[in-house]
Design an enzyme around this catalytic site. Structure first.
Site, PDB file in Angstrom:
ATOM      1  N   LYS A  13       0.818  -1.219   0.000  1.00  0.00           N
ATOM      2  CA  LYS A  13       0.000   0.000   0.000  1.00  0.00           C
ATOM      3  C   LYS A  13       0.850   1.266   0.000  1.00  0.00           C
ATOM      4  CE  LYS A  13      -1.130   0.456   4.935  1.00  0.00           C
ATOM      5  NZ  LYS A  13       0.014  -0.295   5.416  1.00  0.00           N
ATOM      6  N   ARG A  88      -5.365   3.199  12.032  1.00  0.00           N
ATOM      7  CA  ARG A  88      -5.131   1.767  12.168  1.00  0.00           C
ATOM      8  C   ARG A  88      -6.233   1.090  12.965  1.00  0.00           C
ATOM      9  NH1 ARG A  88       0.139   0.319  10.737  1.00  0.00           N
ATOM     10  NH2 ARG A  88       1.640   2.004  10.987  1.00  0.00           N
ATOM     11  N   ARG A 127      12.543 -12.618   0.607  1.00  0.00           N
ATOM     12  CA  ARG A 127      13.481 -11.505   0.749  1.00  0.00           C
ATOM     13  C   ARG A 127      14.814 -11.989   1.313  1.00  0.00           C
ATOM     14  NH1 ARG A 127      10.239  -6.560   3.639  1.00  0.00           N
ATOM     15  NH2 ARG A 127       8.764  -6.115   1.975  1.00  0.00           N
ATOM     16  N   ARG A 160      16.000 -12.179   7.079  1.00  0.00           N
ATOM     17  CA  ARG A 160      15.919 -11.466   8.355  1.00  0.00           C
ATOM     18  C   ARG A 160      14.771 -12.007   9.219  1.00  0.00           C
ATOM     19  NH1 ARG A 160      16.689  -5.570   5.817  1.00  0.00           N
ATOM     20  NH2 ARG A 160      14.803  -6.281   4.805  1.00  0.00           N
ATOM     21  N   ARG A 171       2.438 -10.644  12.741  1.00  0.00           N
ATOM     22  CA  ARG A 171       2.105  -9.266  12.376  1.00  0.00           C
ATOM     23  C   ARG A 171       0.770  -9.204  11.641  1.00  0.00           C
ATOM     24  NH1 ARG A 171       7.477  -7.781  10.489  1.00  0.00           N
ATOM     25  NH2 ARG A 171       6.718  -8.318   8.429  1.00  0.00           N
TER      26      ARG A 171
END
Ligand code: ZN
Length: 214
Positions: A13, A88, A127, A160, A171
């Site tokens: 986003k 949020r 990643r 990571r 999350r």
């Protein structure tokens, strides 16, 4: 044109918000940037926010809303803005609506960049970051010439902790709990538009332009 961006962390986003800001010539406003600017300039609101952040505490909703409303009343926001990362939660959304109503304004569009959790977990787990220079790569979208080795400095690449599936899932859980109700909130307000965030970045943007108008 006053726009709110919704979407899970990793849905892209922020990228779309930047593209919207560039095309429609309106500011891209993220709460992180507002905090940094106010703290740097030593404003009253910034100093207040800093006292919480220095103690490792969350900045209270009312203060975040004050900072955002103060930002959107600045001159460069006269033709609109795109809010990224705020609100949020429902209390933040209600406080924002109330504060905007007080100055005769309202949000025009809430755009949800929708990506299923499993896609986000997959994206993040691809990643790779260099232990030497910090350069970032992606196994599928931005591979190195030699697997596992940094193109820039030749050091080793790692996944990571932040990008590990278990962290990402945690999350996403928080996101769904807090922000999913916002989807209902803006649906009820009649301004929610959902775009498919799994397709090519430029196609996602085209879908948004179709909603906002040329
Ligand atoms: Zn490197």
């Amino acid at each position: 044109m006053k726009i709110i961006m919704l979407g899970a962390p990793g849905a892209g986003k922020g990228t779309q918000a930047k593209k919207i800001a560039a095309k429609y010539n309106i500011p891209h406003i993220s709460t992180g940037d507002i905090f940094r600017a106010n703290i740097k300039n030593g404003t009253e609101l910034g100093n207040k926010a800093k006292t919480y952040m220095d103690q490792g505490l969350l900045v209270p909703d009312e203060l975040v809303v004050d900072l955002v409303v103060d930002r959107v009343r600045q001159e460069d926001c006269v033709n609109g803005y795109v809010l990224d990362g705020f609100p949020r939660t429902i209390p933040q959304a209600e406080a924002l609506d109330k504060a905007l109503a007080a100055i005769g304004e309202k949000i025009d569009h809430a755009i949800d960049v929708n990506v299923p959790d499993e896609n986000i977990v997959h994206r993040m787990s691809g990643r790779r970051a260099c232990v030497g220079c910090g350069a970032t790569y992606h196994l599928e979208y931005a591979p190195t010439k030699e697997e596992g080795i940094c193109d820039a400095c030749g050091k080793e690449l790692i996944l990571r902790d932040d990008d590990k599936p278990e962290t990402v899932k945690k999350r996403l859980g928080v996101y769904h709990e807090q922000t999913q109700p916002l989807i209902d909130y803006y649906t009820n307000a009649g301004i929610l538009k959902t775009v498919d965030g799994t397709i090519d970045i430029n196609d996602v943007f085209q879908a948004i332009v179709d909603i906002l108008g040329e």
